[in-house]
Design a protein around this motif. Structure first.
Motif, PDB file in Angstrom:
ATOM      1  N   LEU A 110      -1.929   0.332 -14.012  1.00  0.00           N
ATOM      2  CA  LEU A 110      -0.684  -0.052 -14.663  1.00  0.00           C
ATOM      3  C   LEU A 110      -0.063  -1.177 -13.852  1.00  0.00           C
ATOM      4  CD1 LEU A 110       0.950   3.337 -15.709  1.00  0.00           C
ATOM      5  CD2 LEU A 110       0.193   1.500 -17.230  1.00  0.00           C
ATOM      6  N   VAL A 111       0.681  -2.028 -14.541  1.00  0.00           N
ATOM      7  CA  VAL A 111       1.350  -3.154 -13.899  1.00  0.00           C
ATOM      8  C   VAL A 111       2.850  -3.015 -14.138  1.00  0.00           C
ATOM      9  CG1 VAL A 111       1.599  -5.664 -13.855  1.00  0.00           C
ATOM     10  CG2 VAL A 111      -0.651  -4.647 -14.260  1.00  0.00           C
ATOM     11  N   ILE A 112       3.616  -3.224 -13.084  1.00  0.00           N
ATOM     12  CA  ILE A 112       5.069  -3.300 -13.198  1.00  0.00           C
ATOM     13  C   ILE A 112       5.437  -4.776 -13.124  1.00  0.00           C
ATOM     14  CG2 ILE A 112       7.300  -2.667 -12.205  1.00  0.00           C
ATOM     15  CD1 ILE A 112       5.769  -0.341 -10.771  1.00  0.00           C
ATOM     16  N   GLU A 113       6.022  -5.292 -14.194  1.00  0.00           N
ATOM     17  CA  GLU A 113       6.453  -6.686 -14.241  1.00  0.00           C
ATOM     18  C   GLU A 113       7.851  -6.774 -13.628  1.00  0.00           C
ATOM     19  OE1 GLU A 113       4.164  -8.607 -14.912  1.00  0.00           O
ATOM     20  OE2 GLU A 113       2.973  -7.885 -16.591  1.00  0.00           O
ATOM     21  N   LEU A 114       8.051  -7.781 -12.784  1.00  0.00           N
ATOM     22  CA  LEU A 114       9.323  -7.954 -12.085  1.00  0.00           C
ATOM     23  C   LEU A 114       9.903  -9.336 -12.361  1.00  0.00           C
ATOM     24  CD1 LEU A 114       8.125  -6.429  -8.701  1.00  0.00           C
ATOM     25  CD2 LEU A 114       9.622  -5.324 -10.392  1.00  0.00           C
ATOM     26  N   ALA A 115      11.225  -9.400 -12.513  1.00  0.00           N
ATOM     27  CA  ALA A 115      11.905 -10.656 -12.815  1.00  0.00           C
ATOM     28  C   ALA A 115      12.159 -11.499 -11.575  1.00  0.00           C
ATOM     29  CB  ALA A 115      13.225 -10.378 -13.517  1.00  0.00           C
ATOM     30  N   GLU A 116      12.043 -10.874 -10.404  1.00  0.00           N
ATOM     31  CA  GLU A 116      12.299 -11.595  -9.160  1.00  0.00           C
ATOM     32  C   GLU A 116      11.606 -10.885  -8.009  1.00  0.00           C
ATOM     33  OE1 GLU A 116      16.535 -11.481  -9.029  1.00  0.00           O
ATOM     34  OE2 GLU A 116      16.613  -9.376  -8.507  1.00  0.00           O
ATOM     35  N   ALA A 117      11.641 -11.525  -6.852  1.00  0.00           N
ATOM     36  CA  ALA A 117      11.045 -10.928  -5.665  1.00  0.00           C
ATOM     37  C   ALA A 117      11.782  -9.633  -5.320  1.00  0.00           C
ATOM     38  CB  ALA A 117      11.130 -11.902  -4.494  1.00  0.00           C
ATOM     39  N   VAL A 118      11.035  -8.689  -4.766  1.00  0.00           N
ATOM     40  CA  VAL A 118      11.617  -7.415  -4.356  1.00  0.00           C
ATOM     41  C   VAL A 118      12.250  -7.607  -2.976  1.00  0.00           C
ATOM     42  CG1 VAL A 118      11.144  -4.993  -3.820  1.00  0.00           C
ATOM     43  CG2 VAL A 118       9.889  -6.139  -5.665  1.00  0.00           C
ATOM     44  N   PRO A 119      13.541  -7.289  -2.834  1.00  0.00           N
ATOM     45  CA  PRO A 119      14.183  -7.423  -1.523  1.00  0.00           C
ATOM     46  C   PRO A 119      13.500  -6.541  -0.472  1.00  0.00           C
ATOM     47  CG  PRO A 119      15.831  -7.086  -3.245  1.00  0.00           C
ATOM     48  CD  PRO A 119      14.482  -6.851  -3.870  1.00  0.00           C
ATOM     49  N   ARG A 120      13.501  -6.984   0.760  1.00  0.00           N
ATOM     50  CA  ARG A 120      12.845  -6.255   1.860  1.00  0.00           C
ATOM     51  C   ARG A 120      13.350  -4.818   1.983  1.00  0.00           C
ATOM     52  NH1 ARG A 120       8.078  -8.408   3.525  1.00  0.00           N
ATOM     53  NH2 ARG A 120       8.277 -10.658   3.432  1.00  0.00           N
ATOM     54  N   VAL A 121      14.643  -4.596   1.747  1.00  0.00           N
ATOM     55  CA  VAL A 121      15.191  -3.252   1.867  1.00  0.00           C
ATOM     56  C   VAL A 121      14.570  -2.325   0.821  1.00  0.00           C
ATOM     57  CG1 VAL A 121      17.243  -3.674   0.422  1.00  0.00           C
ATOM     58  CG2 VAL A 121      17.310  -1.903   2.189  1.00  0.00           C
ATOM     59  N   GLU A 122      14.298  -2.830  -0.380  1.00  0.00           N
ATOM     60  CA  GLU A 122      13.648  -2.019  -1.407  1.00  0.00           C
ATOM     61  C   GLU A 122      12.176  -1.803  -1.097  1.00  0.00           C
ATOM     62  OE1 GLU A 122      14.480  -3.256  -5.414  1.00  0.00           O
ATOM     63  OE2 GLU A 122      16.640  -3.281  -5.033  1.00  0.00           O
TER      64      GLU A 122
ATOM     65  N   GLY B 159       2.972 -11.766  -5.756  1.00  0.00           N
ATOM     66  CA  GLY B 159       3.723 -12.873  -6.325  1.00  0.00           C
ATOM     67  C   GLY B 159       4.074 -13.849  -5.219  1.00  0.00           C
ATOM     68  N   PRO B 160       4.783 -14.911  -5.531  1.00  0.00           N
ATOM     69  CA  PRO B 160       5.129 -15.905  -4.517  1.00  0.00           C
ATOM     70  C   PRO B 160       5.812 -15.271  -3.304  1.00  0.00           C
ATOM     71  CG  PRO B 160       5.686 -16.714  -6.694  1.00  0.00           C
ATOM     72  CD  PRO B 160       5.282 -15.271  -6.858  1.00  0.00           C
ATOM     73  N   GLY B 161       5.270 -15.556  -2.133  1.00  0.00           N
ATOM     74  CA  GLY B 161       5.857 -15.084  -0.894  1.00  0.00           C
ATOM     75  C   GLY B 161       5.378 -13.727  -0.442  1.00  0.00           C
TER      76      GLY B 161
ATOM     77  N   ALA C 261       4.858  -8.868  -9.482  1.00  0.00           N
ATOM     78  CA  ALA C 261       4.359  -7.664 -10.147  1.00  0.00           C
ATOM     79  C   ALA C 261       3.896  -6.667  -9.089  1.00  0.00           C
ATOM     80  CB  ALA C 261       3.202  -8.000 -11.085  1.00  0.00           C
ATOM     81  N   VAL C 262       3.770  -5.425  -9.523  1.00  0.00           N
ATOM     82  CA  VAL C 262       3.164  -4.384  -8.701  1.00  0.00           C
ATOM     83  C   VAL C 262       2.019  -3.796  -9.513  1.00  0.00           C
ATOM     84  CG1 VAL C 262       3.474  -2.168  -7.545  1.00  0.00           C
ATOM     85  CG2 VAL C 262       5.363  -3.811  -7.602  1.00  0.00           C
TER      86      VAL C 262
ATOM     87  N   GLU D  30      -0.964 -14.528  -4.263  1.00  0.00           N
ATOM     88  CA  GLU D  30      -0.385 -15.264  -5.388  1.00  0.00           C
ATOM     89  C   GLU D  30      -1.451 -15.623  -6.423  1.00  0.00           C
ATOM     90  OE1 GLU D  30       2.411 -18.448  -4.424  1.00  0.00           O
ATOM     91  OE2 GLU D  30       2.670 -17.510  -2.452  1.00  0.00           O
ATOM     92  N   ALA D  31      -2.674 -15.892  -5.976  1.00  0.00           N
ATOM     93  CA  ALA D  31      -3.745 -16.264  -6.901  1.00  0.00           C
ATOM     94  C   ALA D  31      -4.077 -15.109  -7.843  1.00  0.00           C
ATOM     95  CB  ALA D  31      -4.989 -16.708  -6.127  1.00  0.00           C
ATOM     96  N   ILE D  32      -4.071 -13.875  -7.331  1.00  0.00           N
ATOM     97  CA  ILE D  32      -4.336 -12.717  -8.188  1.00  0.00           C
ATOM     98  C   ILE D  32      -3.208 -12.555  -9.195  1.00  0.00           C
ATOM     99  CG2 ILE D  32      -4.524 -10.198  -8.253  1.00  0.00           C
ATOM    100  CD1 ILE D  32      -6.065 -10.373  -5.618  1.00  0.00           C
ATOM    101  N   PHE D  33      -1.966 -12.692  -8.735  1.00  0.00           N
ATOM    102  CA  PHE D  33      -0.822 -12.604  -9.653  1.00  0.00           C
ATOM    103  C   PHE D  33      -0.968 -13.635 -10.772  1.00  0.00           C
ATOM    104  CE2 PHE D  33       3.276 -14.232 -11.064  1.00  0.00           C
ATOM    105  CZ  PHE D  33       3.869 -13.072 -11.541  1.00  0.00           C
ATOM    106  N   GLU D  34      -1.253 -14.866 -10.418  1.00  0.00           N
ATOM    107  CA  GLU D  34      -1.393 -15.933 -11.418  1.00  0.00           C
ATOM    108  C   GLU D  34      -2.557 -15.660 -12.360  1.00  0.00           C
ATOM    109  OE1 GLU D  34      -1.457 -19.635  -9.260  1.00  0.00           O
ATOM    110  OE2 GLU D  34       0.560 -19.280  -8.462  1.00  0.00           O
ATOM    111  N   ALA D  35      -3.680 -15.203 -11.848  1.00  0.00           N
ATOM    112  CA  ALA D  35      -4.844 -14.912 -12.685  1.00  0.00           C
ATOM    113  C   ALA D  35      -4.539 -13.776 -13.657  1.00  0.00           C
ATOM    114  CB  ALA D  35      -6.051 -14.561 -11.821  1.00  0.00           C
TER     115      ALA D  35
END
Length: 180
Positions: free
Chosen positions: A6-18, A70-72, A100-101, A76-81
């Motif tokens: 399963l993939v979790i789609e994310l709108a932004e980077a996950v903050p370090r605290v999360e 994802g970026p950072g 994504a996760v 990133e290549a797997i995310f893009e693919a």
């Protein structure tokens, strides 16, 4: 890797605290925990920690990989693919994923499908996002009326997008099985 994903789609980077909260949750729910990098965890999840009391005839410790990307962070290549052949997700879920996760089971028993769905829901409880689940044709009508569904699509292949509530409701359906 022969189990469901399963993939979790994310709108932004996950903050370090999360990410730290996710790490702590996974550490507590696991019989074996290996942090390959920040945001990538090779685990043996205790099925019972997700409320699964019947693991069938297999050990209740199920091998899973949870990988934030994802970026950072991550590859990133797997995310893009993985997102290269996706439909316009913004029109379906309200945003274009930047991260994504992936939640990947290493086995394909019925319990592994339940663990994948319920672990994905638990990860979403920590970091948010929208689950992206590919479906078999016969599953489209089953998931359409479930709570927490955000969108379904049949083009280019059947898929459902939903919340943690959706994954939990779907996992309770008779004969539940994720598409591998």
């Amino acid at each position: 890797m022969s189990g469901p994903v399963l993939v979790i789609e994310l709108a932004e980077a996950v903050p370090r605290v999360e990410i730290q909260r996710l790490r702590e949750f996974l550490l507590g729910a696991s019989a074996r925990f290996e942090e390959k990098r920040v945001g990538e965890y090779d685990l043996n999840i205790h099925a019972v920690s997700l409320g699964i009391t019947d693991a069938g005839d297999v050990d209740g410790r199920r091998p899973i990989l949870v990988s934030l990307m994802g970026p950072g962070i991550g590859d990133e290549a797997i995310f893009e693919a993985e997102h290269a052949d996706e439909v316009d997700q913004e029109s379906l879920i309200g945003f274009t994923p930047t991260h994504a996760v992936d939640v990947i089971a290493f086995c394909n028993r019925p319990v592994d499908h339940l663990v994948t769905a319920l672990l994905t829901a638990a990860v979403m409880d920590v970091i948010g996002g929208v689950a992206n689940a590919e479906l078999r044709e016969d599953q489209v009508s089953i998931v359409a009326g479930l709570p927490g569904i955000v969108a379904t699509t049949t083009d280019p292949w059947p898929a459902a997008y939903g919340s943690a509530e959706f994954l939990r409701a779907w996992a309770q359906q008779p004969g539940f099985r994720l598409l591998k």
